[in-house]
Design a protein around this motif. Structure first.
Motif, mmCIF file in Angstrom:
data_model
loop_
_atom_site.group_PDB
_atom_site.id
_atom_site.type_symbol
_atom_site.label_atom_id
_atom_site.label_comp_id
_atom_site.label_asym_id
_atom_site.label_seq_id
_atom_site.Cartn_x
_atom_site.Cartn_y
_atom_site.Cartn_z
ATOM 1 N N PRO A 16 11.657 -2.538 2.175
ATOM 2 C CA PRO A 16 11.800 -1.304 1.352
ATOM 3 C C PRO A 16 13.360 -1.237 0.795
ATOM 4 C CG PRO A 16 12.523 -1.075 3.543
ATOM 5 C CD PRO A 16 11.884 -2.502 3.581
ATOM 6 N N TRP A 17 13.340 -0.666 -0.414
ATOM 7 C CA TRP A 17 14.624 -0.407 -0.937
ATOM 8 C C TRP A 17 15.427 0.759 -0.338
ATOM 9 C CZ3 TRP A 17 16.513 -2.679 -5.320
ATOM 10 C CH2 TRP A 17 15.826 -3.750 -6.135
ATOM 11 N N PRO A 18 16.577 1.039 -0.091
ATOM 12 C CA PRO A 18 17.339 1.984 0.277
ATOM 13 C C PRO A 18 16.554 3.308 -0.252
ATOM 14 C CG PRO A 18 18.870 0.502 -0.101
ATOM 15 C CD PRO A 18 17.597 0.094 -0.805
ATOM 16 N N ALA A 19 16.839 4.684 0.311
ATOM 17 C CA ALA A 19 16.204 5.965 -0.231
ATOM 18 C C ALA A 19 16.732 6.149 -1.796
ATOM 19 C CB ALA A 19 16.710 6.897 0.905
ATOM 20 N N GLN A 20 15.699 6.823 -2.562
ATOM 21 C CA GLN A 20 16.188 7.075 -3.932
ATOM 22 C C GLN A 20 16.918 8.638 -3.853
ATOM 23 O OE1 GLN A 20 14.324 4.747 -6.036
ATOM 24 N NE2 GLN A 20 14.853 3.781 -4.069
ATOM 25 N N GLY A 21 18.030 8.328 -4.822
ATOM 26 C CA GLY A 21 18.756 9.544 -5.262
ATOM 27 C C GLY A 21 18.847 9.585 -6.666
ATOM 28 N N LEU A 22 19.338 10.721 -7.061
ATOM 29 C CA LEU A 22 19.556 11.105 -8.647
ATOM 30 C C LEU A 22 20.796 10.423 -9.202
ATOM 31 C CD1 LEU A 22 17.434 14.238 -8.245
ATOM 32 C CD2 LEU A 22 16.874 12.217 -9.786
ATOM 33 N N TYR A 23 20.759 10.011 -10.410
ATOM 34 C CA TYR A 23 21.985 9.569 -11.113
ATOM 35 C C TYR A 23 21.916 10.524 -12.285
ATOM 36 C CZ TYR A 23 22.131 5.121 -8.195
ATOM 37 O OH TYR A 23 22.129 4.295 -7.290
ATOM 38 N N PHE A 24 23.486 10.876 -12.632
ATOM 39 C CA PHE A 24 23.401 11.857 -13.973
ATOM 40 C C PHE A 24 24.882 11.610 -14.333
ATOM 41 C CE2 PHE A 24 20.301 14.276 -11.542
ATOM 42 C CZ PHE A 24 19.376 14.557 -12.422
ATOM 43 N N LYS A 25 25.222 12.235 -15.558
ATOM 44 C CA LYS A 25 26.401 12.144 -15.991
ATOM 45 C C LYS A 25 27.193 13.352 -16.238
ATOM 46 C CE LYS A 25 25.263 11.153 -20.647
ATOM 47 N NZ LYS A 25 25.255 10.238 -21.937
ATOM 48 N N GLN A 26 26.524 14.295 -15.110
ATOM 49 C CA GLN A 26 27.159 15.521 -15.237
ATOM 50 C C GLN A 26 26.673 16.251 -13.706
ATOM 51 O OE1 GLN A 26 24.362 14.940 -17.264
ATOM 52 N NE2 GLN A 26 23.615 16.834 -17.914
ATOM 53 N N GLU A 27 27.375 17.404 -13.510
ATOM 54 C CA GLU A 27 27.098 17.896 -12.162
ATOM 55 C C GLU A 27 25.579 18.619 -12.401
ATOM 56 O OE1 GLU A 27 30.500 20.622 -10.484
ATOM 57 O OE2 GLU A 27 28.747 21.752 -9.822
ATOM 58 N N ILE A 28 24.903 18.709 -11.440
ATOM 59 C CA ILE A 28 23.535 19.089 -11.371
ATOM 60 C C ILE A 28 23.232 19.996 -10.386
ATOM 61 C CG2 ILE A 28 21.085 18.611 -11.191
ATOM 62 C CD1 ILE A 28 22.059 17.857 -14.166
#
Ligand code: PCA
Length: 326
Positions: A142-154
């Motif tokens: 498995p890959w490590p758990a999935q998280g969200l990448y952005f270029k601003q605050e969400i």
């Protein structure tokens, strides 16, 4: 080759066989991720273990970073025998068979323990699906758990609307669609360029791929949603596998089992380390807001239903076995 050389080569082969040293079988193994990636590093260890176990009769050469075949070409290349063995991110093939996508259902299995349990509940069905495709499953990690990448605050799904989103399989495209984002499917090897040129401005992945991509040079925020732990699988071309000796086949399976356990432990060990690298390089790393988490979990419930509807009895049996073991 001239006929003289062909005869010479044949005589050498006969002499060596007579001397008790069988000629080695050389296998090329395409992998999609770079040398810095733990899956690739454990691919090398797998090849070393197979070489040791077979006394050098099966010699696997790793080709990382999509250098031999790109990620989205590897499964087909192994199926048609262009490569005897390869590694692929299996959920990218969900359209061929829904069981390949079971590890990418948001919030179904979100820890290493859950991920291992889901693998136990699904590996026979996945192995059978691969066999129908002319492949033999060797190992998975498995890959490590999935998280969200952005270029601003969400802070909520409303903040995500209209953003260009890099997807890596059907499930991530669907998630983006539910969130009102614009998905575009891109392999990890092309991710940095897609972000640098504005083809995508956000994505979901593990810290591992963010680290491989030096993501702090491109984006600013990582939300640790721990949404699912998708897997890579290593599989062999069935005719190539069947042509091996029984001892070589046993070595592949034994080395695969060892590698799966070791790579899974390493994945877990590195998961937090990757996020620390983001912090050290100035990124904002945070848990999702309660509102965002609840909205994403609702998408997960919808997608679980959708997956069950597409995966029929095999799918229900996997989910039932997974939940029963909880
Ligand atoms: N990295 C790969 C697949 C899942 C992951 O964590 C990627 O982003 O392509």
């Amino acid at each position: 080759m001239t006929s003289k050389f062909r005869t010479l080569a044949a005589s050498v082969a006969i002499m060596t066989a007579g001397a008790g040293t069988a000629l080695a079988t050389d296998w090329d193994m395409p992998m999609a991720y770079p040398e810095s990636n733990f899956h690739t590093q454990y691919g090398h260890r797998f090849a070393d273990a197979v070489r040791t176990c077979t006394g050098g009769s099966l010699n696997i050469t790793i080709h990382s970073g999509g250098s031999l075949f790109k990620g989205n070409e590897i499964k087909r290349a192994v199926q048609i025998g262009q490569a005897p063995i390869g590694e692929r991110f299996l959920s990218a093939h969900q359209a061929e068979n829904p069981v390949y996508g079971v590890d990418s259902i948001p919030f179904l299995a979100t820890s290493y323990e859950d991920s291992n349990r889901l693998w136990d509940a699904s590996k026979d069905a996945i192995g059978s699906a691969l066999e129908k495709d002319g492949l033999v499953l060797i190992y998975s990690a498995p890959w490590p758990a999935q998280g969200l990448y952005f270029k601003q605050e969400i802070n909520s799904v409303a903040d995500m609307k209209g953003i260009k989103f890099r997807a890596y399989n059907a499930a991530t495209s669907r998630l983006a669609e539910l969130a009102g984002m614009n998905p575009v499917q891109i392999e990890a090897a092309d991710l940095a360029q897609a972000l640098a040129t504005g083809v995508a401005a956000s994505f979901i992945s593990s810290g591992s791929t963010g680290y491989d991509t030096k993501i702090w040079e491109l984006l600013t925020h990582f939300y640790d949603t721990q949404a699912w732990l998708p897997r890579n699988a290593v599989f062999a071309n069935k005719p190539a596998y069947d042509a091996l000796s029984e001892q070589e086949q046993n070595c592949l399976q034994a080395a695969g089992e060892l590698t799966s356990a070791a790579a899974t432990a390493r994945s877990e060990q590195l998961a937090g380390w990757y996020l620390q690298q983001f912090v050290d390089n100035g990124m904002t790393v945070a848990p999702p807001s309660d509102a965002l988490r609840d909205e994403l979990k609702a998408f997960g419930a919808t997608m679980t239903e959708e997956w069950l509807a597409s995966a029929g009895e095999t799918g229900s049996a996997i989910i039932d076995a997974y939940r029963a073991a909880q």
